[in-house]
Design a protein around this motif. Sequence first.
Motif, PDB file in Angstrom:
ATOM      1  N   CYS A   1    -111.794 -34.652 -64.488  1.00  0.00           N
ATOM      2  CA  CYS A   1    -110.535 -35.167 -65.045  1.00  0.00           C
ATOM      3  C   CYS A   1    -110.563 -36.615 -65.253  1.00  0.00           C
ATOM      4  O   CYS A   1    -110.466 -37.609 -64.295  1.00  0.00           O
ATOM      5  CB  CYS A   1    -109.361 -34.945 -64.192  1.00  0.00           C
ATOM      6  N   VAL A   2    -110.484 -37.155 -66.273  1.00  0.00           N
ATOM      7  CA  VAL A   2    -110.724 -38.550 -66.754  1.00  0.00           C
ATOM      8  C   VAL A   2    -109.200 -38.869 -67.252  1.00  0.00           C
ATOM      9  O   VAL A   2    -108.848 -38.689 -68.258  1.00  0.00           O
ATOM     10  CB  VAL A   2    -111.482 -38.844 -67.933  1.00  0.00           C
ATOM     11  N   PRO A   3    -108.647 -39.823 -66.339  1.00  0.00           N
ATOM     12  CA  PRO A   3    -107.290 -40.314 -66.791  1.00  0.00           C
ATOM     13  C   PRO A   3    -107.390 -41.030 -68.267  1.00  0.00           C
ATOM     14  O   PRO A   3    -108.239 -42.013 -68.590  1.00  0.00           O
ATOM     15  CB  PRO A   3    -106.848 -41.572 -65.858  1.00  0.00           C
ATOM     16  N   ALA A   4    -106.390 -40.678 -69.181  1.00  0.00           N
ATOM     17  CA  ALA A   4    -106.613 -41.250 -70.483  1.00  0.00           C
ATOM     18  C   ALA A   4    -105.482 -42.284 -70.761  1.00  0.00           C
ATOM     19  O   ALA A   4    -105.480 -42.802 -71.955  1.00  0.00           O
ATOM     20  CB  ALA A   4    -106.349 -40.056 -71.623  1.00  0.00           C
TER      21      ALA A   4
ATOM     22  N   TYR B   1    -117.888 -41.304 -70.209  1.00  0.00           N
ATOM     23  CA  TYR B   1    -117.652 -41.333 -68.621  1.00  0.00           C
ATOM     24  C   TYR B   1    -118.113 -40.185 -67.842  1.00  0.00           C
ATOM     25  O   TYR B   1    -118.674 -40.198 -66.783  1.00  0.00           O
ATOM     26  CB  TYR B   1    -116.153 -41.597 -68.339  1.00  0.00           C
ATOM     27  N   ALA B   2    -117.631 -38.983 -68.545  1.00  0.00           N
ATOM     28  CA  ALA B   2    -118.057 -37.510 -67.767  1.00  0.00           C
ATOM     29  C   ALA B   2    -119.229 -37.367 -67.758  1.00  0.00           C
ATOM     30  O   ALA B   2    -119.863 -36.861 -66.747  1.00  0.00           O
ATOM     31  CB  ALA B   2    -117.175 -36.492 -68.394  1.00  0.00           C
TER      32      ALA B   2
ATOM     33  N   VAL C   1    -121.647 -30.633 -70.956  1.00  0.00           N
ATOM     34  CA  VAL C   1    -120.288 -31.197 -71.126  1.00  0.00           C
ATOM     35  C   VAL C   1    -119.320 -30.217 -72.134  1.00  0.00           C
ATOM     36  O   VAL C   1    -119.533 -30.328 -73.174  1.00  0.00           O
ATOM     37  CB  VAL C   1    -120.005 -32.537 -71.414  1.00  0.00           C
ATOM     38  N   GLU C   2    -118.368 -29.367 -71.754  1.00  0.00           N
ATOM     39  CA  GLU C   2    -117.534 -28.864 -72.467  1.00  0.00           C
ATOM     40  C   GLU C   2    -116.236 -29.284 -72.270  1.00  0.00           C
ATOM     41  O   GLU C   2    -115.429 -29.565 -71.125  1.00  0.00           O
ATOM     42  CB  GLU C   2    -117.531 -27.213 -71.850  1.00  0.00           C
ATOM     43  N   TYR C   3    -115.511 -29.624 -73.453  1.00  0.00           N
ATOM     44  CA  TYR C   3    -114.172 -30.278 -73.443  1.00  0.00           C
ATOM     45  C   TYR C   3    -113.200 -29.148 -73.246  1.00  0.00           C
ATOM     46  O   TYR C   3    -113.046 -28.241 -74.228  1.00  0.00           O
ATOM     47  CB  TYR C   3    -114.126 -31.021 -74.890  1.00  0.00           C
TER      48      TYR C   3
ATOM     49  N   TYR D   1    -111.378 -40.098 -76.907  1.00  0.00           N
ATOM     50  CA  TYR D   1    -112.413 -38.828 -76.440  1.00  0.00           C
ATOM     51  C   TYR D   1    -113.687 -39.247 -76.250  1.00  0.00           C
ATOM     52  O   TYR D   1    -114.298 -38.537 -75.330  1.00  0.00           O
ATOM     53  CB  TYR D   1    -112.382 -37.526 -77.378  1.00  0.00           C
ATOM     54  N   SER D   2    -114.216 -40.016 -77.245  1.00  0.00           N
ATOM     55  CA  SER D   2    -115.734 -40.622 -76.947  1.00  0.00           C
ATOM     56  C   SER D   2    -115.838 -41.156 -75.633  1.00  0.00           C
ATOM     57  O   SER D   2    -116.935 -41.331 -75.186  1.00  0.00           O
ATOM     58  CB  SER D   2    -116.171 -41.336 -78.285  1.00  0.00           C
TER      59      SER D   2
END
Length: 326
Positions: free
Chosen positions: A122-125, A172-173, A200-202, A166-167
């Motif tokens: 989970c990447v804080p946006a 980062y992920a 990596v699946e979004y 997103y990119s």
Amino acid sequence: MSIKGFECPNCSASFPAPDTVSILTCPYCGYTFEASSRREWSHFFFPILLDSGSAWRKGYQFIARRYGVPNDFNTSSLTSSSLHNVPFHIFHCEAKAECRYSRGFIFRDGKLAEYTEAMDICVPAASTGGWIDRLLQNHTFSVKNRIYFKPEIMRIGKFYNPTLSYSEALKYASERISKAVMDEAERSCSGNKRVTDVKVEYYGLIHYPFWELKYSYRGKYFSMLIDASSGGVIYVEYPLSRAARTLMLTASTIIITSTIIISGIIGLALGKLAIGLLSGLVSSIIASSPILINTLKLKTRGSEEISEGRSCRKPVEFIKTILDQY
């Protein structure tokens, strides 16, 4: 940061938003789209299942079960609360790595070991601009109960539009899952290591709610961060009683003294008394440092979550390293 006007591709309504926003949600129809391409974006949210009072009780009950809490902690009271709806880019990541043991390694000469790591990241946006940002960097949650986004969520609490693209989140992920699988290989293999595959699946953009709480006890203020959907205790600060501090200080003194004595005996047997005493002192301080730190701090911290990444060398390994140098 300046405010810019945007037009919704779905209902053609115009609305203002910061020019740093990467993904927008129309406040009128709830349509979510990327600012640069205007293409539709998968957007979800988690419902707010706890009010501020329930969140406070969750944090209070968690603290009340901790060791060393003062007997009169029930006199503490909630002083302020803020609800944060924070956006996250969610990915399911898998990575593989391999390690070829070096020649001469007993029983494993030239053998190939393979490692696999899988996790949701989970990447804080967006940044809240406060102390909770550092806690959310490694925060994870299950995406199973996500609900398609509703625009009325934007009017509840503090709502943050995503500024991380997103990119950037994808990069980062990918780096994080690659590091995780390499760390796993590093722990068990001393040969040449490399990442062989990353997938990596979004899952989409998800807004998740958190309660930031402040409470007072004997004129001092403490903070909490509570998951507003699941009720999980992400972070709490609380006081320690004088009796608990005294007991912890005594325990750390016993650890330091006994370790120095044992290390001195071992050093004397090996003809290296000074090195034994030095290694005992250093390793005992390392071993007792968590207790000492908690004893000296004005605020003790707790969490239901397991923190990642931090590790320190075991005292026995530390002693062995020092002795091997002489």
